[in-house]
Design a protein around this motif. Structure first.
Motif, mmCIF file in Angstrom:
data_model
loop_
_atom_site.group_PDB
_atom_site.id
_atom_site.type_symbol
_atom_site.label_atom_id
_atom_site.label_comp_id
_atom_site.label_asym_id
_atom_site.label_seq_id
_atom_site.Cartn_x
_atom_site.Cartn_y
_atom_site.Cartn_z
ATOM 1 N N ARG A 112 -21.693 -32.415 -11.288
ATOM 2 C CA ARG A 112 -21.408 -33.422 -10.258
ATOM 3 C C ARG A 112 -20.843 -34.686 -10.895
ATOM 4 N NH1 ARG A 112 -27.138 -32.404 -7.110
ATOM 5 N NH2 ARG A 112 -26.428 -30.717 -5.771
ATOM 6 N N GLU A 162 -30.396 -26.617 -13.784
ATOM 7 C CA GLU A 162 -30.315 -27.851 -12.992
ATOM 8 C C GLU A 162 -29.562 -28.950 -13.747
ATOM 9 O OE1 GLU A 162 -33.019 -26.042 -13.550
ATOM 10 O OE2 GLU A 162 -33.634 -25.335 -11.569
ATOM 11 N N LEU A 200 -25.935 -28.479 -13.279
ATOM 12 C CA LEU A 200 -25.460 -28.927 -11.963
ATOM 13 C C LEU A 200 -25.305 -30.449 -11.917
ATOM 14 C CD1 LEU A 200 -24.683 -28.276 -9.073
ATOM 15 C CD2 LEU A 200 -27.107 -28.204 -8.470
ATOM 16 N N ASP A 212 -37.223 -15.696 -4.691
ATOM 17 C CA ASP A 212 -38.194 -14.826 -4.002
ATOM 18 C C ASP A 212 -37.533 -13.789 -3.098
ATOM 19 O OD1 ASP A 212 -37.432 -17.118 -2.525
ATOM 20 O OD2 ASP A 212 -39.204 -17.020 -1.236
ATOM 21 N N ASN A 260 -30.047 -15.807 4.469
ATOM 22 C CA ASN A 260 -29.185 -16.269 5.554
ATOM 23 C C ASN A 260 -27.903 -16.856 4.934
ATOM 24 O OD1 ASN A 260 -28.024 -17.493 7.751
ATOM 25 N ND2 ASN A 260 -29.942 -18.322 8.554
ATOM 26 N N SER A 299 -31.602 -21.226 -5.136
ATOM 27 C CA SER A 299 -31.225 -19.832 -5.406
ATOM 28 C C SER A 299 -32.226 -18.814 -4.840
ATOM 29 C CB SER A 299 -31.102 -19.637 -6.918
ATOM 30 O OG SER A 299 -32.347 -19.953 -7.527
ATOM 31 N N ALA A 313 -25.716 -21.220 -5.577
ATOM 32 C CA ALA A 313 -26.944 -21.911 -5.973
ATOM 33 C C ALA A 313 -27.288 -21.475 -7.391
ATOM 34 C CB ALA A 313 -28.094 -21.556 -5.035
ATOM 35 N N ILE A 314 -28.042 -22.323 -8.079
ATOM 36 C CA ILE A 314 -28.411 -21.974 -9.451
ATOM 37 C C ILE A 314 -29.923 -22.117 -9.653
ATOM 38 C CG2 ILE A 314 -26.224 -22.438 -10.641
ATOM 39 C CD1 ILE A 314 -28.817 -25.093 -10.732
ATOM 40 N N GLY A 315 -30.407 -21.506 -10.727
ATOM 41 C CA GLY A 315 -31.795 -21.712 -11.131
ATOM 42 C C GLY A 315 -32.667 -20.488 -10.935
ATOM 43 N N GLY A 316 -33.811 -20.532 -11.568
ATOM 44 C CA GLY A 316 -34.783 -19.447 -11.464
ATOM 45 C C GLY A 316 -35.794 -19.573 -12.584
ATOM 46 N N ILE A 355 -27.507 -26.376 1.180
ATOM 47 C CA ILE A 355 -28.465 -27.342 0.597
ATOM 48 C C ILE A 355 -29.622 -26.623 -0.100
ATOM 49 C CG2 ILE A 355 -27.939 -29.008 2.428
ATOM 50 C CD1 ILE A 355 -30.977 -28.729 3.175
ATOM 51 N N ILE A 364 -29.795 -15.743 -5.003
ATOM 52 C CA ILE A 364 -29.021 -15.285 -3.838
ATOM 53 C C ILE A 364 -27.580 -15.801 -3.861
ATOM 54 C CG2 ILE A 364 -31.024 -15.039 -2.307
ATOM 55 C CD1 ILE A 364 -30.206 -17.736 -0.983
HETATM 56 P P1 NAD Z 1 -35.046 -22.681 -2.502
HETATM 57 O O1 NAD Z 1 -34.226 -23.507 -1.589
HETATM 58 O O2 NAD Z 1 -34.333 -21.762 -3.406
HETATM 59 O O3 NAD Z 1 -36.093 -21.823 -1.638
HETATM 60 C C1 NAD Z 1 -37.078 -22.436 -0.809
HETATM 61 C C2 NAD Z 1 -37.524 -21.424 0.257
HETATM 62 O O4 NAD Z 1 -36.471 -21.269 1.212
HETATM 63 C C3 NAD Z 1 -37.801 -20.049 -0.300
HETATM 64 O O5 NAD Z 1 -38.879 -19.472 0.378
HETATM 65 C C4 NAD Z 1 -36.534 -19.259 -0.017
HETATM 66 O O6 NAD Z 1 -36.711 -17.879 0.151
HETATM 67 C C5 NAD Z 1 -36.066 -19.908 1.278
HETATM 68 N N1 NAD Z 1 -34.594 -19.883 1.387
HETATM 69 C C6 NAD Z 1 -33.712 -20.617 0.672
HETATM 70 N N2 NAD Z 1 -32.469 -20.304 1.014
HETATM 71 C C7 NAD Z 1 -32.547 -19.356 1.963
HETATM 72 C C8 NAD Z 1 -31.575 -18.636 2.713
HETATM 73 N N3 NAD Z 1 -30.260 -18.807 2.559
HETATM 74 N N4 NAD Z 1 -32.010 -17.719 3.608
HETATM 75 C C9 NAD Z 1 -33.313 -17.520 3.803
HETATM 76 N N5 NAD Z 1 -34.283 -18.179 3.131
HETATM 77 C C10 NAD Z 1 -33.899 -19.092 2.212
HETATM 78 O O7 NAD Z 1 -35.955 -23.698 -3.327
HETATM 79 P P2 NAD Z 1 -36.975 -23.427 -4.529
HETATM 80 O O8 NAD Z 1 -37.712 -22.152 -4.297
HETATM 81 O O9 NAD Z 1 -37.720 -24.698 -4.674
HETATM 82 O O10 NAD Z 1 -36.059 -23.272 -5.819
HETATM 83 C C11 NAD Z 1 -35.634 -22.027 -6.363
HETATM 84 C C12 NAD Z 1 -34.667 -22.295 -7.490
HETATM 85 O O11 NAD Z 1 -33.485 -22.914 -6.963
HETATM 86 C C13 NAD Z 1 -35.199 -23.271 -8.553
HETATM 87 O O12 NAD Z 1 -34.801 -22.814 -9.815
HETATM 88 C C14 NAD Z 1 -34.540 -24.599 -8.204
HETATM 89 O O13 NAD Z 1 -34.405 -25.436 -9.311
HETATM 90 C C15 NAD Z 1 -33.206 -24.096 -7.719
HETATM 91 N N6 NAD Z 1 -32.504 -25.039 -6.807
HETATM 92 C C16 NAD Z 1 -31.146 -25.037 -6.903
HETATM 93 C C17 NAD Z 1 -30.409 -25.828 -6.037
HETATM 94 C C18 NAD Z 1 -28.912 -25.750 -6.123
HETATM 95 O O14 NAD Z 1 -28.395 -24.839 -6.728
HETATM 96 N N7 NAD Z 1 -28.192 -26.685 -5.504
HETATM 97 C C19 NAD Z 1 -31.052 -26.597 -5.065
HETATM 98 C C20 NAD Z 1 -32.434 -26.554 -4.966
HETATM 99 C C21 NAD Z 1 -33.164 -25.758 -5.846
#
Ligand code: NAD
Length: 358
Positions: A97, A90, A93, A281, A289, A278, A74-77, A275, A14
């Motif tokens: 930093r 990751e 990232l 899902d 959001n 990416s 945000a990154i990752g998947g 916080i 996203i």
């Molecule tokens: P996530 O934060 O991406 O998602 C967790 C849950 O929160 C999911 O159900 C998602 O749909 C929901 N969500 C997250 N942001 C949202 C938004 N803006 N609006 C609505 N719903 C939202 O965490 P995850 O699923 O554990 O990780 C997904 C990928 O993101 C992994 O590859 C992980 O390594 C990476 N990651 C990146 C960062 C970063 O870029 N700083 C931080 C955390 C995780």
């Protein structure tokens, strides 16, 4: 007219959708506050790996260091989860930093009055919560040596040096001076030697801020107190791993991870990012959001560019959108008058920002 150079790192999932909305809002605030932005995009994460074979190309570091601030999505998947660790998004990232020297991660957790019902805690517990987690970001167990694993053992080391603790403590006390002047330092000094040093150094630094009240709390108790009575906290000062866990816990007070911004600051350029991750899902569906990213842009204006009035305008516009009952999918169950897409939410907030000038 002043032009600020902003490095935009959209990233994966996203990331591009939410950054586009933050840019929309930034452009709206610039046009009514008499300054301008020039944006330069840079790659990081899985998209950078696909394009260059490196999740953090050198060009991204150069562009970022030549800017006034970095706005990050945000990154990752899953697609990149099987890569060797150093090629994974990751790792890019964490290296980023470290390269930028952003040692302090500021994570506010605010409960909007309109969303008290969205929290998993009772409204009377969360109404009025307004706390800031100040987390050390480039030290501690995520970076300490030695680390490694063999077939039967895995090991990491939690190390903090006096200068690392001093600089993050100063950051926390300075922030507390602009808020309710209370710092609670979180550690595990009853068990860990590194935490005992942390506690001693924080106590020493506190003497330079006589107006700020300092308390100490063990991390296990802090995890409990955040749920029992979050309003007792103003600034929570923590090391890297404790802050990682506690700030995610604090994020749930507000009802959705999609609301919470952060700033990572240090000696050089600051990185402003939601916080959350990416969210693969929901990527590409237009339902994410964007408020966490828009509020991160507001923190960028406040902390990196000193444009406090512009930051206040964005914060007011976000509050107004929520007050008027606009909700993205994640908050649709909570007093929504209208459920809107990512892009509609960005436009509504940008529109309120533009109206704010009168
Ligand atoms: P996530 O934060 O991406 O998602 C967790 C849950 O929160 C999911 O159900 C998602 O749909 C929901 N969500 C997250 N942001 C949202 C938004 N803006 N609006 C609505 N719903 C939202 O965490 P995850 O699923 O554990 O990780 C997904 C990928 O993101 C992994 O590859 C992980 O390594 C990476 N990651 C990146 C960062 C970063 O870029 N700083 C931080 C955390 C995780």
């Amino acid at each position: 007219m002043k032009t600020y150079k902003i490095a935009l790192i959209k990233g994966d999932g996203i990331g591009p959708e939410i950054i586009d909305e933050a840019v929309k809002v930034l452009d709206a605030v610039a046009s009514c506050c008499n300054f301008d932005f020039s944006y330069e995009e840079a790659l990081m994460g899985g998209c950078a790996y696909d394009a260059t074979g490196d999740p953090l190309p050198q060009e991204t570091i150069t562009i970022s260091l030549n800017s006034d601030a970095v706005l990050f999505g945000a990154i990752g998947g899953e697609k990149w989860d099987k890569l060797p660790r150093e090629k994974r998004p990751e790792s890019g990232l964490l290296r980023f930093r470290k390269e930028l020297g952003v040692y302090a991660n500021l994570r506010p957790a605010v409960v909007y009055d309109e969303l008290v019902n969205a929290s998993s805690l009772k409204p009377e517990i969360v109404r009025g919560v307004d706390l800031m987690v100040v987390r050390e970001l480039i030290g501690g167990i995520y970076f300490g040596e030695p680390k490694g694993r063999d077939e039967n053992r895995g090991w990491n080391t939690m190390v903090y040096t006096r200068p690392e603790i001093e600089r993050i403590a100063h950051q926390a006390f300075k922030i507390a001076m602009t808020r309710s002047k209370r710092v609670c330092s979180i550690d595990k000094a009853n068990v860990l030697d590194v935490s005992q040093l942390w506690r001693d150094v924080v106590t020493e630094i506190a003497q330079q801020y006589p107006e700020v009240e300092l308390s100490h709390m063990y991390v296990d108790n802090a995890a409990m107190q955040l749920i029992r009575d979050p309003k007792q906290f103003d600034v929570m000062l923590t090391g890297n791993i404790f802050g990682d866990i506690l700030s995610d816990e604090a994020s749930m007070l507000s009802g959705s991870i999609g609301l919470l911004p952060s700033a990572s600051v240090g000696a050089k350029i600051g990185v402003y990012e939601p916080i959350h991750g990416s969210a693969p899902d929901i990527a590409g569906q237009g339902i994410a959001n964007p408020i966490a990213t828009i509020s991160s842009a507001s923190m960028m204006l406040r902390y990196a560019l000193g444009e406090t009035a512009a930051a206040d305008k964005i914060d007011a516009a976000v509050k107004r959108a929520l007050k008027e009952g606009y909700r993205t999918q994640d908050l649709a169950k909570f007093d929504a008058k209208e459920v809107c897409s990512t892009s509609e939410m960005g436009s509504i907030i940008a529109n309120y920002v533009a109206k704010c000038k009168h």
